[in-house]
Design a protein around this motif. Structure first.
Motif, short mmCIF file in Angstrom:
data_model
loop_
_atom_site.label_atom_id
_atom_site.label_comp_id
_atom_site.label_asym_id
_atom_site.label_seq_id
_atom_site.Cartn_x
_atom_site.Cartn_y
_atom_site.Cartn_z
N GLU B 69 7.45 10.36 -28.39
CA GLU B 69 6.88 11.43 -28.28
C GLU B 69 7.96 12.68 -28.23
O GLU B 69 7.66 13.65 -28.54
N ILE B 73 8.04 15.23 -22.89
CA ILE B 73 7.44 14.69 -22.13
C ILE B 73 8.02 14.78 -20.56
O ILE B 73 7.55 14.59 -19.54
N TRP B 74 9.61 15.09 -20.61
CA TRP B 74 9.99 15.61 -19.36
C TRP B 74 9.85 16.99 -19.00
O TRP B 74 9.05 17.65 -19.73
N GLY B 75 10.11 17.58 -17.89
CA GLY B 75 9.69 18.67 -17.37
C GLY B 75 10.56 19.94 -17.95
O GLY B 75 10.74 21.07 -17.14
N ASN B 77 12.49 22.96 -19.90
CA ASN B 77 11.95 23.96 -20.19
C ASN B 77 13.12 25.19 -20.50
O ASN B 77 14.28 24.71 -20.47
N TRP B 84 17.17 16.47 -14.44
CA TRP B 84 17.42 15.19 -14.11
C TRP B 84 17.84 14.34 -15.00
O TRP B 84 18.56 13.42 -14.61
N THR B 413 9.86 21.65 -12.88
CA THR B 413 9.32 20.43 -11.95
C THR B 413 9.52 19.24 -12.71
O THR B 413 9.13 19.14 -14.02
N PRO B 414 9.93 18.18 -12.15
CA PRO B 414 9.88 17.19 -12.76
C PRO B 414 8.33 16.60 -13.16
O PRO B 414 7.52 16.80 -12.52
N THR B 415 8.43 15.73 -14.20
CA THR B 415 7.20 14.95 -14.65
C THR B 415 7.09 13.62 -14.18
O THR B 415 8.27 13.23 -13.77
N MET B 416 6.19 12.87 -14.30
CA MET B 416 6.09 11.49 -13.85
C MET B 416 7.39 10.58 -14.85
O MET B 416 7.90 9.76 -14.49
N TRP B 417 7.46 11.20 -16.07
CA TRP B 417 8.48 10.38 -16.80
C TRP B 417 9.97 10.70 -16.37
O TRP B 417 10.94 9.78 -16.53
N ASP B 418 10.16 12.03 -15.97
CA ASP B 418 11.66 12.12 -15.16
C ASP B 418 11.78 11.11 -14.22
O ASP B 418 12.68 10.22 -14.02
#
Lengths: 404, 485, 186
Positions: B69, B73-75, B77, B84, B413-418
């Protein structure tokens, strides 16, 4: 070498300067130099006070850095419970015991604050927004209070460790070692903090717009190299003069040589990092300090520092044999002492002489004056006591020490 | 006469402390280290291995999805382009440095207590470097052209930019990984020979024997071996300093306030050693219990390690203070704002976690009771690693999220993938470490034997020989050959 | 390649292997064997015994020189590579720096120097030790299995000029050997 079974304890005669020995005359020679130097400074300085204060500052910083380096060395030996260096510890103790004398040598600079520091001029501060911002820190009263604080703390630690060690010579009390070891950790932290701020006050603020977070570490690196260089010269000279030649072995010399090598590399790493980061980002507020030192004849001095404070000692001190012999190690140490002086000179003088390297007779006069006092004080202490901590519980270990 | 651990913990004012308890002989050391590997796999091992593999598979899934992807997919920006990913990179590299310090620097300082832990610490370094390398590798986006980082021919006919710290990282970290691997392996050769000589099955004999290179303990070989070991230690020392300094230069050569600070190189190195020792502590507390090596990895070793953590933690605290003072002293409004923002802005929660974990809590190590209490040591080691992770997070993210232009300010903000990538990297680390302790002697057995009193050739003669007074001539050959004596 | 061919005696016997109980016994025995003028001999230990190289009369290892040479080579290579790329092959103005910006070339130069030096240390050591050498007559001895555990040995090879199957064995026994064994060549 003393046979193994005899090494457990030293007789005091093996570790003091015998009466009639030539080294007994060093305090007088030192005092004479001091007098000569002070007179020369007075005569030459009257016509050129600004030069006098800068020259005196460099020499003062040089000998102070040796004393502070000695204090670090001894404190680290206690904290890390190092055994090998105990025969050398007294040299360090005598070096840092001169701190009260060096404090007195700071006083002439107080007459020259306006010559040295731009931020001490009220008009300059009024016109300069940056100096106004820094005024809560860079003002004369707070500067003086801090100086008093630094010397007070350093003298306290120095006297505590000096007296403790000397007292142990008499009582042989192992509790002294334990107590000094426990205090060493906090003492190191206090020393690190005071030394950092002292270097900010006395060197970094010469260029008041400039700043570097590394500066305290840089001063520490230089002062530690300076002391180890001094240690190598003194230890080698003592052996050559027939003092402690049965006590300090080639093994100890080699270890001092290794430390000298390692910290020369460390100094290079710190000095280069500071330079490199400022060179790379190329921000004018930072490069201004290096620009003054990389133009014209100051560039030549910079190159001499690179070649002399790093390249030459790196290759010279690599070999094993060089570090084990009195003469070769002493040459290396003396050379690095000169380089350390040059380093401090290079840090301070471009403020006075931005146009180029302008050595002056006052530089020599100040060095002789301050140096004479330092040598007289340290060597006078040397005459009054054993040159090794005779009854340190770990002395035997240090005497028997052998390199791999 | 075995001394109690309590007696041995007293700091000796004179003489050498006893490092190995229960006065073992050489053979019992060999047994203690080799026997756990020769047994059937204990249940305890599976209890650690299976969850580690599970976490590792999370890493596999996360990285695969990332390649498919993209970095989105990470946070990350604008303005926070690194968070991370690079935090994890610096975190893992930092952890690796303790292994090299224990192997190399403590060796140069003749700290013989290192022999109980250096094998495991060196292994930890290699696995930490593996974990670290993942992140710069995966964060580039177009992973399939990652070879552009190396001076290899490529379709654009361009060379890499040797002036970029990101490229220095490529060289520094790969050299570090290589040298660490070589150093670990060289140290392992005598112990692999030990395993070969004890092997009961042909398969084990071949496997250990192959990697033992035919080592036979010859002194002529030990002679060159010891020289190599010393040289490698002398090389690894400036290497470890340079690697983390170069990593710090990823940030320090920029012009960003909070990043561009001259003290970064030694400060990062001190922090790396701090967190690395904490990780070694975490691993050793568990391993010595599971493998019953408490007499080899003793409370005294933990005492020394805690002291080193106190020293390096103080250096980190010193750097925090210096940075803060200089940020004010500089008079640079952006610089000063960055530090005020760290302490009081949107990321203040992260900043204060960092300060309490790294500066406040390690103060407990001033007290000997804390340095030698297993529960405190274990809990502290985890707290310190949390704190050091947050230090890198604070440095990277807070300096990015609010720099010069307020209109460009943001928040990450971290995503679940981070989170998955970070957790997964722990999976890789612990999986490798589990495999290591299962198949490889986790204590440097030949080195530990040298610290036993019996190893000293100037000690007591053996039982068959009547004791005589010997004058050893220390190899100077001054004593005339006496023939049969 | 002559370098990699193991150097072993040619006759029917490899030599004599003597076992000693402690490092102390081994150390003193080594001094005697050295002083007796043997040259083709060795000591074998599970760990490096302090001072044993001196007791055997071994000269200093040339390895540091190999390492220095390799290190300087690596550093030079790194420096020349960067100079060539940035000043000659692909000169680009990067962050306003001159083409030949030597400070920025130091990290890679240093790292390559260390890499080459380390490779020199490891492969130099393996070369000087003639490793890997998976087969050796000593491995045929049963007691020799304990060399990596807790046993200490002296081996004197048969092609030493002072070697004699019986006298050498008696000498080693008199030096305190726990067991003496004559080994055959492979």
């Amino acid at each position: 070498m003393i046979p193994e079974h005899d090494r457990v304890s030293l007789r005091p005669e093996q570790a003091t300067i015998p009466p009639g020995h030539s080294w007994n005359r060093i305090p007088v020679i030192g005092a004479a130099c001091a007098l000569l130097g002070i007179v020369a400074c007075a005569i030459l300085g009257l016509g050129n006070p600004k030069q006098f204060f800068f020259s005196w500052l460099v020499s003062f910083l040089f000998f102070l850095s040796l004393a502070l380096g000695a204090l670090f060395f001894v404190l680290i030996q206690y904290a890390a419970q190092g055994g090998w260096g105990i025969v050398l510890r007294r040299i360090g103790e005598m070096t840092f015991a001169t701190i009260p004398v060096i404090a007195a040598l700071f006083l002439p600079l107080l007459l020259g604050l306006h010559d040295l520091f731009e931020w001490s001029h009220a008009e300059a501060v009024a016109e300069d927004a940056l100096l106004r911002w820094k005024a809560p820190y860079l003002n004369v009263p707070f500067f003086l209070i801090r100086a008093a604080l630094y010397f007070g703390i350093w003298s306290f630690i120095a006297i505590l460790y000096y007296r403790g060690s000397r007292g142990q010579d008499v009582t042989g009390d192992p509790g002294v070692s334990a107590r000094l070891r426990r205090l060493a950790g906090p003492a190191i932290i206090v020393l690190a903090l005071t030394q950092t701020f002292a270097s900010v006050d006395w060197i970094m603020s010469l260029t008041p717009h400039w700043y570097s977070t590394m500066f305290g570490v840089y001063f520490f690196a230089g002062s530690f190299v300076g002391f180890i260089a001094l240690l190598s010269v003194v230890a080698a000279a003592m052996r050559q003069a027939g003092l402690l030649d049965t006590v300090i072995s080639a093994e100890h010399l080699q270890d001092v040589g290794k430390l000298l090598f390692a910290f020369t590399v460390f100094w290079t790493y710190i000095a280069f990092s500071q330079f490199f980061l400022m060179w790379y980002a190329n921000l004018p507020e930072e490069t201004v300090w290096y620009q003054a030192r990389l133009e014209g004849s100051w560039m030549t001095v910079s190159l001499v520092l690179i070649a002399g404070h790093f390249v030459a000692p790196f290759f010279y001190l690599m070999g094993r044999a060089v570090k084990r012999r009195n003469s070769t190690l002493a040459i290396g140490g003396a050379w690095l002492l000169a380089m350390h002086f040059l380093d401090l000179y290079w840090q301070v003088m471009p403020t006075l002489h931005p146009e180029g390297f302008r050595p002056s007779l006052l530089d020599v006069a100040a060095l002789v004056a301050v140096g004479g006092c330092f040598v007289a004080a340290a060597s006078w202490l040397m005459r009054r006591q054993a040159l090794v901590p005779l009854r340190d519980p770990r002395l035997a270990e240090s005497l028997a020490f052998e390199n791999a | 006469m075995a001394q109690t651990e309590a007696e041995l913990l007293d700091n000796p004012v004179a003489g050498h402390p006893t490092l190995i308890l229960r006065s073992p002989d050489f053979h019992s050391i060999t047994d203690a280290v080799a026997e756990p590997i020769e047994r059937k796999t204990p249940i305890g091992w599976w209890l650690f291995f299976i969850p580690s593999v599970a976490l590792l598979s999370i890493l596999g899934v996360a990285v695969s999805w990332l390649f498919w992807e993209g970095i989105g997919i990470w946070g990350l920006n604008v303005p926070v382009g690194w968070s991370w990913d690079i935090t994890n990179f610096v975190f893992w590299i930092g952890i690796g440095h303790a292994g090299t310090l224990i192997s190399a620097i403590l060796f140069l300082f003749r700290q013989t207590w290192r022999t109980s832990i250096n094998r495991a610490a060196e292994a930890m370094t290699i696995f930490a470097v593996m974990c670290a390398l993942i992140f710069p590798g995966i964060h580039v986006g177009r992973v399939w052209v990652a070879y552009w980082m190396f001076p290899l021919p490529n379709q654009m006919g361009t060379w890499p930019n040797f002036r970029s710290p990101l490229l220095w990282d490529v060289f520094a970290v790969s050299v570090y990984g290589t040298v660490s691997l070589l150093f670990w392996y060289v140290g392992l050769i005598p112990d692999l020979a030990m395993m070969r000589d004890r092997a009961k099955t042909r398969a084990r004999k071949l496997a250990y024997g192959f990697f033992a290179l035919g080592w036979r303990g010859s002194q002529r070989q030990w002679h060159h071996y010891e020289s190599a070991y010393l040289v490698l230690a002398a090389l690894a020392t400036p290497l470890v300093l340079s690697v983390h300094s170069i990593v710090s230069m990823d940030f320090a050569v920029s012009v960003l306030p909070g990043w561009h600070t001259t003290i970064f190189p030694p400060y990062f190195v001190a922090g790396a050693i701090f967190s690395g020792f904490a990780m070694v502590l975490t691993l050793m507390v568990i391993c010595r219990k599971v493998f019953r090596l408490e007499h080899i990895v003793t409370l005294r070793h933990f005492d020394y390690m805690a002291k080193i953590m106190l020293v390096t933690g103080s250096m980190v605290g010193f750097a925090y203070g210096t940075e803060f003072f200089t940020a004010w002293y500089s008079g640079n409004p952006y610089e000063f704002f960055t530090f005020l923002n760290r302490a009081g802005g949107p990321y203040a929660w992260a900043y204060w976690i960092m300060v309490s974990c790294n500066v406040i809590s390690p103060q407990v190590f001033w007290f000997k009771k804390a340095r030698t209490s297993i529960p405190i040591l274990f809990v502290m080691s985890i707290i310190i690693n949390i704190g050091m992770w947050f230090e890198r997070f604070v440095i990277i993210t807070t300096s990015l999220h609010r720099d010069f232009l307020p209109s460009a300010w943001g928040y990450f903000t971290p995503t679940m993938w981070d989170v998955a990538c970070l957790l997964g990297s722990f999976g890789l680390f612990f999986t490798m470490f589990c495999l290591f302790v299962r198949f490889v002697p986790m204590v440097a057995t030949s080195e530990v034997k040298t610290v036993l009193p019996q190893a000293n050739p100037h000690g007591q003669p053996g039982p068959e020989r009547e004791s005589k007074v010997h004058r050893s001539d220390h190899g100077r050959g001054e004593l005339a050959p006496e023939g049969a004596s | 390649m002559p370098f990699l061919v193991p150097q072993l005696p040619k006759g029917p016997n490899y030599g004599i292997l003597a076992e000693f109980a402690t490092p102390t016994d081994l150390y003193h025995a080594c001094e005697r064997v050295r002083d007796a003028g043997f040259t083709r001999w060795d000591a074998h230990t599970p760990f490096p015994v302090h001072g044993l190289s001196r007791a055997m009369g071994l000269r200093r290892s040339p390895l540091p020189w190999i390492v220095l040479g390799m290190g300087l080579t690596g550093a030079a290579l790194g420096f020349v590579l960067q100079w060539w790329v940035h000043a000659t092959a692909q000169p680009l103005v990067i962050s306003g720096k001159p083409f030949f910006a030597w400070p920025a070339m130091i990290p890679v130069t240093f790292e390559l120097g260390v890499l080459f030096a380390a490779l020199g240390a490891v492969f130099g050591m393996l070369g000087l030790n003639r490793l890997p050498m998976h087969h050796h007559p000593l491995f045929r001895s049963k007691v020799f299995e304990r060399v990596t555990d807790d046993a200490f040995f002296i081996s004197i090879e048969s092609w030493d000029p002072r070697f004699d199957p019986t006298a050498t064995g008696k000498l080693l026994e008199s030096l305190g050997a726990r067991s003496v064994e004559l080994l055959e060549s492979e």
